[in-house]
Design an enzyme around this catalytic site. Sequence first.
Site, PDB file in Angstrom:
ATOM      1  N   PRO A   9       0.881  -1.072  -0.001  1.00 46.18           N
ATOM      2  CA  PRO A   9      -0.004  -0.033   0.012  1.00 46.18           C
ATOM      3  C   PRO A   9       0.803   1.406   0.076  1.00 46.18           C
ATOM      4  CG  PRO A   9      -0.125  -1.208   2.115  1.00 46.18           C
ATOM      5  CD  PRO A   9       0.703  -1.995   1.052  1.00 46.18           C
ATOM      6  N   ASN A  10       0.359   2.297  -0.566  1.00 46.16           N
ATOM      7  CA  ASN A  10       0.804   3.686  -0.919  1.00 46.16           C
ATOM      8  C   ASN A  10       2.055   3.687  -1.725  1.00 46.16           C
ATOM      9  OD1 ASN A  10      -0.997   4.998   0.831  1.00 46.16           O
ATOM     10  ND2 ASN A  10      -0.408   3.844   2.423  1.00 46.16           N
ATOM     11  N   ARG A  17       5.510  10.910  -2.754  1.00 45.96           N
ATOM     12  CA  ARG A  17       5.122  10.495  -1.371  1.00 45.96           C
ATOM     13  C   ARG A  17       5.902  11.079  -0.278  1.00 45.96           C
ATOM     14  NH1 ARG A  17       4.569   4.574   1.414  1.00 45.96           N
ATOM     15  NH2 ARG A  17       4.136   5.034   3.236  1.00 45.96           N
ATOM     16  N   TYR A  22      11.128   8.974   1.382  1.00 50.26           N
ATOM     17  CA  TYR A  22      10.911   7.720   0.254  1.00 50.26           C
ATOM     18  C   TYR A  22      11.819   8.097  -1.081  1.00 50.26           C
ATOM     19  CZ  TYR A  22       7.691   5.927   3.485  1.00 50.26           C
ATOM     20  OH  TYR A  22       7.053   5.535   4.721  1.00 50.26           O
ATOM     21  N   ASN A  73       8.037  -5.422  -0.751  1.00 51.51           N
ATOM     22  CA  ASN A  73       7.697  -4.525   0.251  1.00 51.51           C
ATOM     23  C   ASN A  73       6.262  -4.380   0.816  1.00 51.51           C
ATOM     24  OD1 ASN A  73       7.527  -2.000   1.451  1.00 51.51           O
ATOM     25  ND2 ASN A  73       8.674  -0.725   0.086  1.00 51.51           N
ATOM     26  N   ALA A  76       2.938  -0.580   4.962  1.00 53.72           N
ATOM     27  CA  ALA A  76       2.759  -0.606   6.439  1.00 53.72           C
ATOM     28  C   ALA A  76       2.157  -1.959   6.944  1.00 53.72           C
ATOM     29  CB  ALA A  76       1.435   0.311   6.503  1.00 53.72           C
ATOM     30  N   HIS A  79       4.121  -4.155   9.468  1.00 50.38           N
ATOM     31  CA  HIS A  79       4.217  -3.871  10.927  1.00 50.38           C
ATOM     32  C   HIS A  79       3.030  -4.713  11.625  1.00 50.38           C
ATOM     33  CE1 HIS A  79       7.081  -1.316   9.439  1.00 50.38           C
ATOM     34  NE2 HIS A  79       6.285  -0.572   9.044  1.00 50.38           N
ATOM     35  N   ASP A  86       1.229 -15.033   6.931  1.00 55.10           N
ATOM     36  CA  ASP A  86       0.873 -16.312   6.843  1.00 55.10           C
ATOM     37  C   ASP A  86       0.748 -16.559   5.340  1.00 55.10           C
ATOM     38  OD1 ASP A  86       0.510 -16.694   9.457  1.00 55.10           O
ATOM     39  OD2 ASP A  86      -1.872 -16.761   9.544  1.00 55.10           O
ATOM     40  N   GLU A  97      12.271  -9.384   1.998  1.00 55.51           N
ATOM     41  CA  GLU A  97      11.489  -8.224   2.247  1.00 55.51           C
ATOM     42  C   GLU A  97      12.320  -6.894   1.977  1.00 55.51           C
ATOM     43  OE1 GLU A  97       8.976  -8.206   5.859  1.00 55.51           O
ATOM     44  OE2 GLU A  97      10.071  -6.223   6.538  1.00 55.51           O
ATOM     45  N   HIS A  99      12.692  -2.699   2.249  1.00 58.10           N
ATOM     46  CA  HIS A  99      12.187  -1.274   2.696  1.00 58.10           C
ATOM     47  C   HIS A  99      12.941  -0.206   1.992  1.00 58.10           C
ATOM     48  CE1 HIS A  99       9.142  -3.064   4.985  1.00 58.10           C
ATOM     49  NE2 HIS A  99      10.114  -3.901   5.496  1.00 58.10           N
ATOM     50  N   LEU A 100      12.500   1.000   1.608  1.00 63.61           N
ATOM     51  CA  LEU A 100      13.168   2.112   1.125  1.00 63.61           C
ATOM     52  C   LEU A 100      13.710   2.776   2.430  1.00 63.61           C
ATOM     53  CD1 LEU A 100      10.250   3.132  -1.309  1.00 63.61           C
ATOM     54  CD2 LEU A 100      12.591   2.542  -2.324  1.00 63.61           C
ATOM     55  N   SER A 101      13.028   2.931   3.219  1.00 61.07           N
ATOM     56  CA  SER A 101      13.600   3.943   4.386  1.00 61.07           C
ATOM     57  C   SER A 101      13.981   2.829   5.467  1.00 61.07           C
ATOM     58  CB  SER A 101      12.250   4.467   4.973  1.00 61.07           C
ATOM     59  OG  SER A 101      11.232   3.738   5.531  1.00 61.07           O
ATOM     60  N   ARG A 106      13.266   4.801  12.400  1.00 59.33           N
ATOM     61  CA  ARG A 106      11.947   5.644  12.418  1.00 59.33           C
ATOM     62  C   ARG A 106      11.170   5.400  13.712  1.00 59.33           C
ATOM     63  NH1 ARG A 106       9.140   4.902   6.873  1.00 59.33           N
ATOM     64  NH2 ARG A 106       7.992   6.921   7.699  1.00 59.33           N
ATOM     65  N   ARG A 110       7.335   1.261  13.695  1.00 61.17           N
ATOM     66  CA  ARG A 110       7.738   0.777  12.426  1.00 61.17           C
ATOM     67  C   ARG A 110       8.840  -0.337  12.537  1.00 61.17           C
ATOM     68  NH1 ARG A 110       5.487   3.887   8.296  1.00 61.17           N
ATOM     69  NH2 ARG A 110       5.000   6.052   9.026  1.00 61.17           N
TER      70      ARG A 110
HETATM   71  C1  DQA Z   1       7.836   1.135   3.992  1.00 62.04           C
HETATM   72  C2  DQA Z   1       8.097   1.486   5.435  1.00 62.04           C
HETATM   73  C3  DQA Z   1       6.858   1.379   6.053  1.00 62.04           C
HETATM   74  O1  DQA Z   1       6.808   1.565   7.328  1.00 62.04           O
HETATM   75  C4  DQA Z   1       5.826   2.241   5.430  1.00 62.04           C
HETATM   76  O2  DQA Z   1       4.401   2.198   5.810  1.00 62.04           O
HETATM   77  C5  DQA Z   1       5.705   2.133   3.988  1.00 62.04           C
HETATM   78  C6  DQA Z   1       7.251   2.185   3.147  1.00 62.04           C
HETATM   79  C7  DQA Z   1       9.253   1.410   3.165  1.00 62.04           C
HETATM   80  O3  DQA Z   1       9.622   0.949   2.165  1.00 62.04           O
HETATM   81  O4  DQA Z   1      10.296   2.064   3.656  1.00 62.04           O
HETATM   82  O5  DQA Z   1       4.691   2.296   3.348  1.00 62.04           O
HETATM   83  O6  DQA Z   1       7.975  -0.273   3.682  1.00 62.04           O
END
Ligand code: DQA
Length: 148
Positions: A9-10, A17, A22, A73, A76, A79, A86, A97, A99-101, A106, A110
């Site tokens: 998501p997002n 964003r 990011y 990725n 959210a 978390h 599952d 897995e 993550h960009l950040s 953070r 997270r």
């Molecule tokens: C994220 C980190 C997550 O905490 C956040 O909710 C995201 C992006 C990252 O790629 O850094 O949507 O997965």
Amino acid sequence: MKILVIHGPNLNMLGSREPAIYGTTTLESLNDLLETEAKSRGVSLDTYQSNSEGELISKIQHAPQLYDGIIINPGAYTHYSIAIRDALSTISIPKVEVHLSNIHAREEFRHRSVTAGVCQGQISGFGTHSYLMALYYLVELCEAIERN
Ligand code: DQA
């Protein structure tokens, strides 16, 4: 070899964003980068993005029929989604897995990933390079699996 990259998501909003966190690379540019890098290694790569937990779960469930490995990725959902955890633990192809950040640097909520424990590993904090590093590792891992 075929790799699936799943963006949660997002992540469709990348580019606009929270660029300080990011970066300014759009999802389309990130996908292009990954496809080019995969191609140069003779690997075929598909990308998928969804904001919906159920759709992400269906994609994960069906992945072993088509793919040798997954880069995910979960956004959210990382978390708190036991359902995505599952789904990942149900399938036996390798998963990384990303993550960009740096989620560990953070907000405290997270810091925990419920999904990383059922993946081969987690790469966090290197922007788009997190995905590239995951791709390099996953290709090697899938090659090793093919050899055995
Ligand atoms: C994220 C980190 C997550 O905490 C956040 O909710 C995201 C992006 C990252 O790629 O850094 O949507 O997965």
